[in-house]
Design an enzyme around this catalytic site. Structure first.
Site, PDB file in Angstrom:
ATOM      1  N   HIS A 557       0.852  -1.186   0.000  1.00 45.49           N
ATOM      2  CA  HIS A 557       0.000   0.000   0.000  1.00 45.49           C
ATOM      3  C   HIS A 557       0.890   1.240   0.000  1.00 45.49           C
ATOM      4  O   HIS A 557       2.114   1.160   0.162  1.00 45.49           O
ATOM      5  CB  HIS A 557      -0.895   0.024   1.242  1.00 45.49           C
ATOM      6  N   ASP A 559       0.846   5.288   1.829  1.00 43.77           N
ATOM      7  CA  ASP A 559       0.243   5.835   3.040  1.00 43.77           C
ATOM      8  C   ASP A 559      -0.658   7.043   2.821  1.00 43.77           C
ATOM      9  O   ASP A 559      -1.405   7.416   3.727  1.00 43.77           O
ATOM     10  CB  ASP A 559       1.342   6.203   4.046  1.00 43.77           C
ATOM     11  N   HIS A 629       4.734   0.045  -0.202  1.00 39.62           N
ATOM     12  CA  HIS A 629       5.475  -0.840   0.693  1.00 39.62           C
ATOM     13  C   HIS A 629       4.529  -1.829   1.352  1.00 39.62           C
ATOM     14  O   HIS A 629       3.312  -1.615   1.403  1.00 39.62           O
ATOM     15  CB  HIS A 629       6.214  -0.032   1.769  1.00 39.62           C
ATOM     16  N   ARG A 639       6.718  -9.361  16.563  1.00 43.10           N
ATOM     17  CA  ARG A 639       7.425  -8.210  15.977  1.00 43.10           C
ATOM     18  C   ARG A 639       6.801  -6.931  16.508  1.00 43.10           C
ATOM     19  O   ARG A 639       5.598  -6.701  16.350  1.00 43.10           O
ATOM     20  CB  ARG A 639       7.310  -8.255  14.450  1.00 43.10           C
TER      21      ARG A 639
END
Length: 725
Positions: A557, A559, A629, A639
């Protein structure tokens, strides 16, 4: 199925207006009655009136278009017998006006003036607002199929409407709702044909591509003619603030004369006609139009015909394309190739309808530019192919100034990245834009110490449960991971309740502010960056659900825009966060598998750079189309990172952060006061009384105050449909 419904609406409208004694009721009156019935919860009447208003709206457009076309043919402006030009011209004007009055009166069953409506009502119908009411009325009547269709029709044109987005999701979860219920009742064949043609083209299926692209081109040209016809409406006054009586009287004294008024209205009509290509080339729900919509059809068709072996039609499309771009070298080479293959004796001509389209458009542009230069006003030319020599020199100078200003605002990327030292010692630039094969990308290391990473990780464990820290959701991107998170205000509330250490929350604020200063100094020195959103997030692989997994932790996508891989474009429009300018990710750990960040081309497939998480690593990049990204799947472990978004717009600054910082300052002041009292040896009771926890209802009120409205200011308050689910 969807494409057949619009003709049905037109047929119903035509039937309603063709009866001998029939009269088309003005759609604004039907709409007003429908809204009154809606607010009174009279659902059957509301549904009936809303449908009738939509039929009336379609019927009025059809009648106006048909009458203007008929009267244009019946009363032409061709040269007549020798007579003074003014009398001859205005005789035709009066005859055409008479023709239109009689034609519309006959088709509408009453005076055409009864069908003039306000800007607000016309805008409601253009934005499909009646379908918003209609879906609720049908839902109350337990007509799910019709409710879903009405909701989907509204949502297609208003994808930024948050309430309707939620309603659509609720419909999808309802039993008895079928997939084909989600159909656009206003759909036309244009976009279905165009997108199918492009898909066939990209799949090298050239025979199918030619058929669908030819259909799309026919529909586009037809839609352009309809739009142009509807431009011949009344003079549109610019909306102005109310003036007092003296100003109104002065305004009447300054009314233009005969020729000035005619010129102003005619130029308005010409500008409207020119903008029709934008309307036709804008897919419902989009804000931006597809660039070069007509020429791009011809370019695609030229190549598809060539690949399919039909050199004659390929040459015809190439010749047509060159009408728009006569100096396009690749196409000129193709034309020479076609002439060689077809033989020099074979005449290669552009399509007549395209030649007419270009000649007419150039004539209108010439008139508009003359008016702008000599009479004032502005003109936003919608076409990239307009010849430069058509634009007057005085206007060219203004264009050059605008272009120079734009160049100054978009300085060379590498030069900008070299500007300004980093504001903290010990931080290293591990990878810059060049090493990451892109623009406005960078990776910093040693932003946090190992100890600071551990403290922030301790803060994440206190979040508890699943969800994103403010809506209680499981992972929004994949069922194979658990998604936990904290906003800065939620972390502050946990500290007030004693669930987390104040020092850890303070570290979260400090670490994110440190990241902001680093990114600001590196990318935009001298230009303030404001927080748009701060989110401490963790993604944990769900055990037993990783085998055979093919999805991503976060799909590719951008941002601040909506990725369109097939069109190789990213649309900066809602529901994307269009105000975001820069993004950052501050990693806290690397004891997990997967979870790496990667950048791609606009196709979302071609990977251009990879970033592997580690404690204290900050990856920063601009938020636009240049940096698509995604995140690879977390296949094992947990994570954690601080996700950061920034904006140059103060009005979009993160309000929850402002509140959290105020509370932190208050806490620090109280702590300083307590330390001073303790230093003087004064005992004022237990420490638990020093900082009472914030009442939960206060916290909720603050959140409601800053929650974006699902309606914004698009419609009058009394016309907003309620959430009836």
């Amino acid at each position: 199925m969807a494409s057949a419904l619009l003709p049905l609406l037109l047929a119903l409208a035509a039937a309603a207006t063709s009866a001998a004694a029939g009269r088309l009721v003005p759609y604004d009156l039907l709409y007003a009655d429908a809204v009154r019935a809606y607010l009174a919860r009279e659902w059957p009447r509301a549904a009936e009136l809303l449908q009738r208003s939509l039929h009336s709206y379609a019927g009025l457009r059809e009648a106006r278009g048909a009458c203007r076309r008929a009267c244009r043919d019946e009363v032409s402006f061709a040269p007549g017998p020798a007579a003074p030009w003014e009398a001859a011209f205005f005789e035709r004007v009066l005859q055409r006006a008479d023709c239109l009055q009689h034609c519309l009166g006959r088709r509408l069953g009453g005076p055409p003036s009864a069908h003039r409506v306000s800007h607000a009502i016309r805008r409601d119908f253009e934005q499909r607002e009646p379908y918003n009411y209609l879906q609720v009325a049908f839902f109350q009547l337990k007509k799910l199929d019709q409710a879903v269709s009405a909701a989907h029709t509204f949502f297609v044109a208003n994808p930024q409407h948050l309430q309707m987005r939620e309603d659509i999701e609720k419909y999808r979860r309802m039993s008895g709702v079928k997939a084909d219920s989600f159909r656009d009742l206003e759909a036309t064949p244009l976009w279905e044909a165009y997108e199918a043609g492009v898909q066939h083209y990209n799949a090298d299926e050239y025979v199918q591509a030619v058929a669908r692209l030819e259909e799309s081109l026919r529909e586009a040209l037809s839609a352009l003619e309809e739009c142009r016809t509807l431009c011949e409406g009344p003079w549109e006054e610019e909306e102005e603030e109310e003036k007092d009586g003296d100003q109104e009287e002065e305004k009447e004294d300054m009314q233009p004369g005969l020729y000035e008024a005619i010129a102003a209205h005619y130029v308005q009509v010409l500008k409207c006609r020119q903008q029709c290509v934008i309307e036709v080339a804008t897919k419902p729900g989009r804000i931006s139009a597809t660039e070069d919509f007509i020429p791009s059809h011809l370019d695609l068709l030229q190549f598809a015909y060539d690949q399919g072996g039909n050199k004659t039609l390929a040459a015809e499309c190439a010749a047509s394309y060159l009408l728009f771009y006569p100096m396009d070298e690749p196409m000129l080479e193709k034309m020479n190739q076609y002439r060689t293959e077809l033989g020099k004796d074979t005449a290669v001509k552009a399509r007549e309808n395209i030649l007419h389209y270009v000649q007419r458009s150039l004539m209108e542009k010439k008139l508009i530019y003359y008016a702008v230069e000599h009479l004032g006003g502005t003109f936003n030319d919608p076409d990239l192919w307009t010849p430069e020599e058509l634009i007057p020199e005085s206007l060219k100078e203004q264009q050059r100034e605008d272009q120079e200003k734009q160049k100054e605002e978009t300085l060379d990327v590498e030069e900008r990245e070299k500007r300004g030292p980093l504001p903290f010692e010990g931080i290293t630039v591990t990878m810059d834009s060049r090493q990451m094969n892109g623009t406005h990308r960078v990776v910093f290391d040693q932003v946090l110490t190992e100890s600071e990473c551990r403290d922030l990780l301790r803060l994440t464990k206190a979040a508890g449960g699943t969800g994103d820290g403010f809506r209680g959701r499981r992972s929004p991107h994949t069922p194979h991971e658990r998604f936990e998170g904290l906003t800065v205000l939620k972390a502050m509330q946990l500290a007030q309740n004693g669930d987390v250490d104040w020092k850890d929350v303070e570290l979260l604020l400090q670490a994110s502010e440190k990241s902001r200063k680093i990114i600001e100094s590196y990318f935009t020195p001298g230009k303030k960056l404001h927080f748009s959103f701060t989110h401490l997030v963790c993604r944990t692989a769900v055990e037993g659900e990783q085998e055979g997994r093919m999805d991503l932790s976060h799909p590719v996508h951008a941002d601040n825009c909506l990725l369109d891989p097939e069109g190789n474009e990213c649309w900066r429009e809602p529901p994307a966060y269009v105000y975001r300018d820069y993004s950052g990710i501050l990693y806290l750990n690397d004891d997990f598998q997967g979870g790496g960040l990667f950048f791609t081309e606009l196709d979302t497939v071609t990977v251009t750079a990879k970033v592997y998480p580690r404690c204290g690593r900050l990856v920063a990049f601009s938020s636009g189309k240049e940096n698509p990204h995604g995140v690879w799947a977390v296949s094992s472990g947990r994570r954690c990172a601080v996700a950061l978004w920034y904006t140059h717009s103060p009005e979009h600054a993160e309000q929850e952060r402002v509140k959290a910082e105020e509370l932190m300052e208050k806490k620090a002041a109280e702590q300083d006061k307590l330390d001073g009292q303790l230093h003087q040896g004064k005992d004022h009771g237990s420490s638990s009384s020093q900082e009472p926890p914030m009442p939960s209802d206060r916290a909720k009120t603050t959140r409601r105050r800053h929650k974006p409205s699902s309606h914004g200011t698009q419609h009058p308050k009394e016309l907003r449909p309620r959430d009836e689910f």
